[in-house]
Design a protein around this motif. Structure first.
Motif, mmCIF file in Angstrom:
data_model
loop_
_atom_site.group_PDB
_atom_site.id
_atom_site.type_symbol
_atom_site.label_atom_id
_atom_site.label_comp_id
_atom_site.label_asym_id
_atom_site.label_seq_id
_atom_site.Cartn_x
_atom_site.Cartn_y
_atom_site.Cartn_z
ATOM 1 N N LYS A 97 54.753 115.627 -10.556
ATOM 2 C CA LYS A 97 53.761 116.852 -10.765
ATOM 3 C C LYS A 97 53.873 117.805 -9.552
ATOM 4 O O LYS A 97 53.801 119.037 -9.841
ATOM 5 C CB LYS A 97 52.425 116.572 -10.817
ATOM 6 C CG LYS A 97 52.130 115.845 -12.198
ATOM 7 C CD LYS A 97 50.430 115.847 -12.352
ATOM 8 C CE LYS A 97 50.261 115.004 -13.885
ATOM 9 N NZ LYS A 97 48.570 114.560 -13.739
ATOM 10 N N GLN A 98 53.763 117.396 -8.424
ATOM 11 C CA GLN A 98 53.915 118.244 -7.387
ATOM 12 C C GLN A 98 55.374 118.673 -6.925
ATOM 13 O O GLN A 98 55.630 119.369 -5.764
ATOM 14 C CB GLN A 98 53.251 117.633 -5.977
ATOM 15 C CG GLN A 98 51.954 117.421 -6.231
ATOM 16 C CD GLN A 98 51.300 116.304 -7.074
ATOM 17 O OE1 GLN A 98 52.231 115.533 -7.248
ATOM 18 N NE2 GLN A 98 50.068 116.456 -7.569
ATOM 19 N N LYS A 99 56.401 117.943 -7.662
ATOM 20 C CA LYS A 99 57.815 118.097 -7.253
ATOM 21 C C LYS A 99 57.803 117.884 -5.825
ATOM 22 O O LYS A 99 58.774 118.551 -5.072
ATOM 23 C CB LYS A 99 58.176 119.343 -7.602
ATOM 24 C CG LYS A 99 58.084 119.865 -9.307
ATOM 25 C CD LYS A 99 58.597 121.285 -9.481
ATOM 26 C CE LYS A 99 58.421 121.174 -10.805
ATOM 27 N NZ LYS A 99 58.011 122.712 -11.378
ATOM 28 N N MET A 100 57.424 116.746 -5.301
ATOM 29 C CA MET A 100 57.581 116.332 -4.116
ATOM 30 C C MET A 100 58.285 114.846 -3.991
ATOM 31 O O MET A 100 58.017 114.121 -4.798
ATOM 32 C CB MET A 100 56.301 116.083 -3.158
ATOM 33 C CG MET A 100 55.658 117.217 -2.668
ATOM 34 S SD MET A 100 54.103 117.144 -1.602
ATOM 35 C CE MET A 100 53.115 115.909 -2.474
ATOM 36 N N THR A 101 59.271 114.631 -2.999
ATOM 37 C CA THR A 101 59.866 113.354 -2.621
ATOM 38 C C THR A 101 59.665 113.122 -1.212
ATOM 39 O O THR A 101 59.632 114.252 -0.387
ATOM 40 C CB THR A 101 61.054 113.352 -3.258
ATOM 41 O OG1 THR A 101 61.936 114.385 -2.418
ATOM 42 C CG2 THR A 101 61.257 113.654 -4.662
ATOM 43 N N GLY A 102 59.804 111.867 -0.789
ATOM 44 C CA GLY A 102 59.939 111.718 0.523
ATOM 45 C C GLY A 102 60.442 110.404 0.789
ATOM 46 O O GLY A 102 60.360 109.317 0.020
ATOM 47 N N THR A 103 60.515 109.998 2.148
ATOM 48 C CA THR A 103 60.707 108.598 2.733
ATOM 49 C C THR A 103 60.072 108.603 3.963
ATOM 50 O O THR A 103 59.596 109.509 4.735
ATOM 51 C CB THR A 103 62.279 108.496 3.064
ATOM 52 O OG1 THR A 103 62.506 109.549 4.112
ATOM 53 C CG2 THR A 103 63.170 108.675 1.954
ATOM 54 N N GLY A 104 59.583 107.133 4.324
ATOM 55 C CA GLY A 104 58.728 106.982 5.402
ATOM 56 C C GLY A 104 59.403 105.596 6.074
ATOM 57 O O GLY A 104 60.015 104.808 5.466
ATOM 58 N N GLU A 105 59.072 105.612 7.238
ATOM 59 C CA GLU A 105 59.424 104.421 8.105
ATOM 60 C C GLU A 105 58.160 104.282 9.167
ATOM 61 O O GLU A 105 57.971 105.202 9.894
ATOM 62 C CB GLU A 105 60.828 104.567 8.649
ATOM 63 C CG GLU A 105 61.132 103.279 9.815
ATOM 64 C CD GLU A 105 62.385 103.639 10.434
ATOM 65 O OE1 GLU A 105 63.307 103.668 9.552
ATOM 66 O OE2 GLU A 105 62.400 103.812 11.631
#
Length: 140
Positions: A97-105
């Motif tokens: 919906k927010q057109k967001m993607t991400g990665t985390g560590e």
């Protein structure tokens, strides 16, 4: 100002993701954690100050990575590709919906952690650095 609203949401999402993103074999222990978050957004005219907060995590909180996503009706974010490798946890997040993607560590020591998360919304990118310190048992 209107352009900054989606980025504020991304920051809140990131803030919510930093702490309880752990499952069955998680290397984090339950208890009270003091967390510091520093966010960097290219193109921002001034550096954002670090945000400090405390959170109390139970054993149950540490079992379900999906609990990390805010329970906001406007959000449909899903934590995925969750992996534990020794004392390091990695994950992805997708918010259609927010057109967001991400990665985390996040990498854990017995009573502390450091980590980072990179989010992308359209062409805008944001990175966040985290550090946490275990403060002891929760007082509930």
């Amino acid at each position: 100002m209107r352009k900054s609203v989606p980025y504020l949401f991304a920051a809140l999402l990131t803030l919510s993701l930093v702490v309880p993103v752990h499952a069955a074999a998680n290397p984090q222990k339950p208890g009270k954690w003091k967390v510091t978050m520093e966010m960097v957004m290219p193109g921002m005219p001034m550096k954002m100050p670090p945000v400090n907060f405390e959170v109390c995590l139970t054993e149950d909180d540490l079992k379900d990575p999906q609990k990390a996503v805010p329970n906001d009706p406007r959000s449909d974010c899903k934590v995925g590709d969750y992996k534990v490798d020794g004392n390091t946890v990695t994950w992805t997040v997708d918010c259609p919906k927010q057109k967001m993607t991400g990665t985390g560590e996040i990498t854990f020591a017995p009573e502390s952690y450091t980590g980072k998360m990179n989010m992308k919304m359209g062409e805008q990118e944001m990175s966040t650095k985290y550090s946490g310190k275990w403060m002891g048992a929760c007082k509930k």
